[in-house]
Write a protein that holds these residues in place. Structure first.
Motif, PDB file in Angstrom:
ATOM      1  N   ALA A 159     -64.791   7.371   8.470  1.00 48.71           N
ATOM      2  CA  ALA A 159     -65.606   6.160   8.607  1.00 48.71           C
ATOM      3  C   ALA A 159     -65.460   5.291   7.360  1.00 48.71           C
ATOM      4  O   ALA A 159     -65.337   4.066   7.445  1.00 48.71           O
ATOM      5  N   ALA A 160     -65.424   5.915   6.182  1.00 42.20           N
ATOM      6  CA  ALA A 160     -65.286   5.166   4.928  1.00 42.20           C
ATOM      7  C   ALA A 160     -63.924   4.482   4.833  1.00 42.20           C
ATOM      8  O   ALA A 160     -63.830   3.331   4.397  1.00 42.20           O
ATOM      9  N   ILE A 161     -62.858   5.171   5.255  1.00 40.65           N
ATOM     10  CA  ILE A 161     -61.510   4.569   5.237  1.00 40.65           C
ATOM     11  C   ILE A 161     -61.512   3.278   6.063  1.00 40.65           C
ATOM     12  O   ILE A 161     -61.024   2.235   5.624  1.00 40.65           O
ATOM     13  N   LYS A 162     -62.087   3.362   7.270  1.00 34.92           N
ATOM     14  CA  LYS A 162     -62.091   2.206   8.177  1.00 34.92           C
ATOM     15  C   LYS A 162     -62.970   1.078   7.649  1.00 34.92           C
ATOM     16  O   LYS A 162     -62.579  -0.091   7.667  1.00 34.92           O
ATOM     17  N   ALA A 163     -64.170   1.422   7.167  1.00 34.37           N
ATOM     18  CA  ALA A 163     -65.110   0.401   6.701  1.00 34.37           C
ATOM     19  C   ALA A 163     -64.575  -0.314   5.457  1.00 34.37           C
ATOM     20  O   ALA A 163     -64.653  -1.541   5.349  1.00 34.37           O
ATOM     21  N   LEU A 164     -64.047   0.442   4.492  1.00 36.92           N
ATOM     22  CA  LEU A 164     -63.525  -0.170   3.264  1.00 36.92           C
ATOM     23  C   LEU A 164     -62.333  -1.081   3.547  1.00 36.92           C
ATOM     24  O   LEU A 164     -62.223  -2.174   2.967  1.00 36.92           O
ATOM     25  N   ALA A 165     -61.454  -0.647   4.439  1.00 33.57           N
ATOM     26  CA  ALA A 165     -60.283  -1.474   4.774  1.00 33.57           C
ATOM     27  C   ALA A 165     -60.729  -2.818   5.353  1.00 33.57           C
ATOM     28  O   ALA A 165     -60.211  -3.878   4.974  1.00 33.57           O
ATOM     29  N   ALA A 166     -61.720  -2.777   6.258  1.00 35.82           N
ATOM     30  CA  ALA A 166     -62.192  -4.014   6.892  1.00 35.82           C
ATOM     31  C   ALA A 166     -62.964  -4.892   5.904  1.00 35.82           C
ATOM     32  O   ALA A 166     -62.818  -6.117   5.898  1.00 35.82           O
ATOM     33  N   ALA A 167     -63.773  -4.276   5.048  1.00 35.70           N
ATOM     34  CA  ALA A 167     -64.558  -5.058   4.070  1.00 35.70           C
ATOM     35  C   ALA A 167     -63.636  -5.776   3.088  1.00 35.70           C
ATOM     36  O   ALA A 167     -63.828  -6.951   2.753  1.00 35.70           O
ATOM     37  N   LYS A 168     -62.609  -5.070   2.617  1.00 36.60           N
ATOM     38  CA  LYS A 168     -61.688  -5.679   1.645  1.00 36.60           C
ATOM     39  C   LYS A 168     -60.834  -6.764   2.290  1.00 36.60           C
ATOM     40  O   LYS A 168     -60.535  -7.776   1.673  1.00 36.60           O
ATOM     41  N   ALA A 169     -60.454  -6.564   3.555  1.00 33.76           N
ATOM     42  CA  ALA A 169     -59.596  -7.540   4.244  1.00 33.76           C
ATOM     43  C   ALA A 169     -60.341  -8.829   4.582  1.00 33.76           C
ATOM     44  O   ALA A 169     -59.743  -9.902   4.624  1.00 33.76           O
ATOM     45  N   THR A 170     -61.653  -8.739   4.807  1.00 30.95           N
ATOM     46  CA  THR A 170     -62.419  -9.909   5.275  1.00 30.95           C
ATOM     47  C   THR A 170     -63.384 -10.468   4.227  1.00 30.95           C
ATOM     48  O   THR A 170     -63.938 -11.543   4.410  1.00 30.95           O
ATOM     49  N   ASN A 171     -63.598  -9.708   3.160  1.00 29.90           N
ATOM     50  CA  ASN A 171     -64.585 -10.083   2.141  1.00 29.90           C
ATOM     51  C   ASN A 171     -66.000 -10.183   2.720  1.00 29.90           C
ATOM     52  O   ASN A 171     -66.830 -10.964   2.264  1.00 29.90           O
ATOM     53  N   LEU A 172     -66.259  -9.386   3.732  1.00 27.09           N
ATOM     54  CA  LEU A 172     -67.583  -9.305   4.368  1.00 27.09           C
ATOM     55  C   LEU A 172     -68.002  -7.838   4.401  1.00 27.09           C
ATOM     56  O   LEU A 172     -67.144  -6.946   4.360  1.00 27.09           O
ATOM     57  N   PRO A 173     -69.314  -7.560   4.496  1.00 32.98           N
ATOM     58  CA  PRO A 173     -69.706  -6.169   4.698  1.00 32.98           C
ATOM     59  C   PRO A 173     -69.141  -5.670   6.037  1.00 32.98           C
ATOM     60  O   PRO A 173     -69.021  -6.441   6.985  1.00 32.98           O
ATOM     61  N   ALA A 174     -68.758  -4.403   6.069  1.00 35.18           N
ATOM     62  CA  ALA A 174     -68.167  -3.850   7.294  1.00 35.18           C
ATOM     63  C   ALA A 174     -68.810  -2.514   7.617  1.00 35.18           C
ATOM     64  O   ALA A 174     -69.161  -1.741   6.726  1.00 35.18           O
ATOM     65  N   LEU A 175     -68.958  -2.266   8.907  1.00 37.12           N
ATOM     66  CA  LEU A 175     -69.556  -1.030   9.394  1.00 37.12           C
ATOM     67  C   LEU A 175     -68.521  -0.301  10.244  1.00 37.12           C
ATOM     68  O   LEU A 175     -67.880  -0.912  11.099  1.00 37.12           O
TER      69      LEU A 175
END
Length: 199
Positions: free
Chosen positions: A58-74
């Motif tokens: 879950a952390a791998i997926k959330a961090l990748a999305a947060a860094k790519a979009t500059n938004l919080p990711a779940l």
């Protein structure tokens, strides 16, 4: 320690390409005024899930999305653990269904691998909220039950037709979405997340 909370008007990326999950989380977040965008809609690549735990993936997926979009990711990582199989398929639940997502074959594989006596199983869901600066918060939910055979019901998805939660006579797939969502592993993880980050 106070967690940064999400407020009405905020945008949140759901690190998933699964339309069913997007619908579920959008509905859960709507009452808080939070807009949910999906990784699929934003054309984000799906990162390799290399962790050996639900929380790790879950952390791998959330961090990748947060860094790519500059938004919080779940992100959520969940699966079925079967006692007689040593907790397998666990984090490999989706992979057991193969590239064609053949869950009938995956369910049959579970049934073939366990005896009549040991039917104990549980679903786990780990939810990870990640921020672009690399901070993460993880919440887990679990529901215990047993494997039933043959599969029962046509609702739900994945392994729902062979999982009967404890204190129930119906499989997850014999329940309506509302009934399942009231007790499921994902509902329990979401309740912990909501308490920490939304209320």
């Amino acid at each position: 320690m106070t967690h940064p909370t999400l407020k009405s008007g905020d945008k949140l990326v759901l690190a998933s390409h699964n339309a069913g999950k997007l619908a579920e989380f959008s509905a859960l977040m709507a009452e808080f005024g939070i807009t949910v965008l999906s990784a699929g809609d934003l054309n984000l690549p799906e990162p390799e899930e290399t962790a050996t735990t639900f929380a790790g993936n879950a952390a791998i997926k959330a961090l990748a999305a947060a860094k790519a979009t500059n938004l919080p990711a779940l992100a959520d990582d969940s699966g079925l653990c079967v006692s007689a199989l040593g907790g397998v398929p666990g984090v490999y639940s989706a992979r057991w269904a193969g590239p064609n997502k053949d869950f009938n074959a995956a369910m049959a594989r579970i049934e073939e691998g366990i005896g009549q006596d040991e039917r104990e199983a549980w679903f786990v869901c780990a939810l990870c909220l990640a921020y672009p600066d690399g901070r993460t918060l993880t919440f887990e939910g679990r529901i215990d039950g047993q494997i039933v055979w043959p599969p029962r019901g046509t609702n739900g998805h994945g392994y729902d037709p062979i999982f009967e939660p404890e204190n129930e006579t119906r499989s997850f797939a014999e329940m309506t979405d509302t009934q399942k969502n009231a007790i499921s592993h994902r509902a329990r993880a979401f309740a912990a997340f909501r308490k920490a980050c939304l209320d």
